[in-house]
Design a protein around this motif. Structure first.
Motif, PDB file in Angstrom:
ATOM      1  N   VAL B 102       0.852  -1.192   0.000  1.00  0.00           N
ATOM      2  CA  VAL B 102       0.000   0.000   0.000  1.00  0.00           C
ATOM      3  C   VAL B 102       0.892   1.248   0.000  1.00  0.00           C
ATOM      4  CG1 VAL B 102      -1.534   1.363   1.500  1.00  0.00           C
ATOM      5  CG2 VAL B 102      -2.093  -1.016   0.957  1.00  0.00           C
ATOM      6  N   TRP B 272      -2.629   6.998   3.112  1.00  0.00           N
ATOM      7  CA  TRP B 272      -2.311   5.585   2.864  1.00  0.00           C
ATOM      8  C   TRP B 272      -0.823   5.320   2.931  1.00  0.00           C
ATOM      9  CZ3 TRP B 272      -6.112   2.875   4.176  1.00  0.00           C
ATOM     10  CH2 TRP B 272      -7.400   3.400   4.048  1.00  0.00           C
ATOM     11  N   GLY B 276      -0.116   2.558   5.529  1.00  0.00           N
ATOM     12  CA  GLY B 276       0.586   1.390   4.987  1.00  0.00           C
ATOM     13  C   GLY B 276       1.790   1.041   5.840  1.00  0.00           C
ATOM     14  N   ALA B 326      -0.752  -0.881  -4.286  1.00  0.00           N
ATOM     15  CA  ALA B 326      -0.826   0.464  -4.847  1.00  0.00           C
ATOM     16  C   ALA B 326      -0.020   0.517  -6.141  1.00  0.00           C
ATOM     17  CB  ALA B 326      -0.274   1.474  -3.849  1.00  0.00           C
ATOM     18  N   VAL B 331      -3.654   4.230  -4.271  1.00  0.00           N
ATOM     19  CA  VAL B 331      -4.152   2.998  -3.661  1.00  0.00           C
ATOM     20  C   VAL B 331      -5.635   2.856  -4.002  1.00  0.00           C
ATOM     21  CG1 VAL B 331      -4.299   1.684  -1.514  1.00  0.00           C
ATOM     22  CG2 VAL B 331      -2.630   3.525  -1.726  1.00  0.00           C
ATOM     23  N   GLY B 335      -7.342  -2.070  -1.671  1.00  0.00           N
ATOM     24  CA  GLY B 335      -6.103  -1.927  -0.902  1.00  0.00           C
ATOM     25  C   GLY B 335      -6.347  -1.166   0.395  1.00  0.00           C
ATOM     26  N   GLN B 336      -7.191  -0.143   0.310  1.00  0.00           N
ATOM     27  CA  GLN B 336      -7.502   0.649   1.510  1.00  0.00           C
ATOM     28  C   GLN B 336      -8.224  -0.218   2.540  1.00  0.00           C
ATOM     29  OE1 GLN B 336      -9.585   4.186   0.231  1.00  0.00           O
ATOM     30  NE2 GLN B 336      -7.968   4.790  -1.181  1.00  0.00           N
ATOM     31  N   CYS B 339      -5.823  -2.756   4.089  1.00  0.00           N
ATOM     32  CA  CYS B 339      -4.895  -2.127   5.036  1.00  0.00           C
ATOM     33  C   CYS B 339      -5.581  -1.915   6.390  1.00  0.00           C
ATOM     34  CB  CYS B 339      -4.407  -0.800   4.444  1.00  0.00           C
ATOM     35  SG  CYS B 339      -3.156   0.027   5.430  1.00  0.00           S
TER      36      CYS B 339
END
Lengths: 69, 356
Positions: B102, B272, B276, B326, B331, B335-336, B339
């Protein structure tokens, strides 16, 4: 003398357990551990807190040390 | 400063300098070394994910493991050990990879990116510090994953190094098992996976860094952790060395370009970048070491660390197959979500594994 067994514990738990024992007022402690890294780190911590470090058993996979104020 | 501190400073300076040289010789920008990115490339070259631009059998990773193994064998420290919540570590390795992808880099690449003038990496660094701080909170409350046992046989400790030695053989030999589809190894024709320093140099640098990192116990999450916990700056000196070594050579080579925009393989979604590396810092602290340290430990016979390494490679495959990783564009939603889930899962593990 109080005993502290940190065998098999990964960093930084051996150092934390030693620090906790010292913070709880221990002036003499026999510590047993297994990895070279924990031996280095525990003796470094003990020395920095003004303890005398005496390594009694020093194998690659097992060590014992006495620390005294 | 005592001798050990000088040695870890020298180690850091050399790693930073080697990283810049590897970029000069062909590696992607600010990616002379990146444990997460390179393990992701390895997942790709093995065909575990389909992102065509990030597939290469990175010799640096192979060198790090084998270098650490030979060093541990010569110093008598090589001992097979494991059994400390191995599956939990494997899953944590997967989440550590999600956090790294990320952000687009492991803690080592974060330093290299900062040394290249990438301000996004500074945002990530703040997240990393916060994540390590979170891990320290759990450690102070009695967190540990349980004791590892020494094995009566060393075979288990040799498995991962042997597998990577076999991968090196495949890379050097270049045999194609399946002429129609390609493989066993897949190689990027374009993108970061196609950018690489010559194999011999990458491997040699990996071996040397594996040796030095094994001797110094260099660990990037450990540096911040030890400073917070016991005000010990030993590992932090190595951290600083990497930054200075890379910075100096980046300036010499003309790679140093300060700013947020137009940075190599980076994005500017600040939250992020922060979260990350927060996830990476938190996970690494609970695991007892950053991605680099896990590689070195797995070369020393630590089978729990090897489970983390394999977990990271598998995690990288999920990252690309599930669209979690990402890209320079930023991102994506998945992915968010991943995470955030990672941070929740690590918090859960952090609370659950407390021991009075």
């Amino acid at each position: 003398m109080n005993k502290l067994d940190v065998r098999g514990l990964s960093c930084p738990v051996p150092v934390l357990r030693t620090k906790k024992a010292i913070d709880d007022g221990a002036t003499e402690l026999l510590i047993m551990g297994s990895s070279q890294v924990s031996k280095e780190n525990v003796s470094k911590l003990a020395a920095s807190q003004g303890f005398k470090v005496n390594i009694k058993v020093d194998h690659k996979d097992l060590w014992e040390m006495e620390i005294k104020k | 400063m005592n001798r050990n501190k000088w040695f870890i400073l020298l180690t850091g300076l050399l790693i930073g300098a080697f990283a810049a040289i590897l970029v000069k010789m062909g590696n992607p920008g600010n990616m002379g070394f990146c444990i997460a990115c390179f393990e992701r490339d390895i997942a790709g070259t093995l065909g575990l994910h389909r992102a065509g631009v990030v597939q290469y059998m990175r010799p640096e990773i192979i060198g790090l493991i084998l270098g650490a193994m030979f060093t541990a064998m010569f110093s008598g420290e090589f001992k097979a050990r494991g059994g400390s919540a191995t599956l939990v570590r494997f899953i944590m390795g997967m989440f550590m990879m999600i956090g790294a992808l990320v952000f687009l880099g492991c803690p080592l690449r974060d330093i290299l990116r900062m040394a290249g003038g990438d301000y996004n990496a500074v945002v990530g660094f703040l997240g990393f510090i916060a994540g390590v701080g979170g891990g320290v909170y759990f450690l102070k409350n009695g967190f540990n994953l349980g004791r590892a046992e020494y094995s009566h046989s060393n075979v288990g400790g040799y498995l991962l190094p042997i597998i990577f030695a076999f991968f090196l053989f495949l890379l050097l030999k270049g045999t194609i098992f399946n002429p129609e589809a390609g493989g066993p190894l897949f190689f990027s024709a374009e993108g970061p996976g196609s950018m690489a320093a010559p194999i011999g140099i990458s491997l040699g640098v990996g071996l040397l860094v594996g040796f030095m990192a094994q001797r110094t116990r260099l660990c990037l999450s450990g540096g911040i952790r030890d400073f917070i916990l016991i005000r010990d700056n030993y590992l932090l000196i190595g951290f600083l060395g990497i930054f200075v070594g890379a910075l100096v050579l980046n300036i010499v080579f003309g790679f140093f370009k300060p700013g947020f925009a137009e940075q190599p393989i980076a994005h500017s979604m600040h939250i992020w970048n922060f979260l990350g590396l927060f996830l990476v810092g938190l996970t690494a602290t609970l695991l007892g070491g950053c991605p680099l340290r896990q590689l070195i430990l797995s070369g020393e016979g630590d089978m729990d660390a090897a489970a983390v390494v394999v977990g990271m490679i598998v995690g990288a495959a999920f990252c690309h197959n599930f669209m979690l990783a990402a890209s320079p564009a930023g991102v994506g939603n998945y992915g968010q979500i991943a995470c955030i889930i990672g941070i929740i899962v690590m918090t859960w593990i952090g609370f659950s594994y407390r021991e009075a």
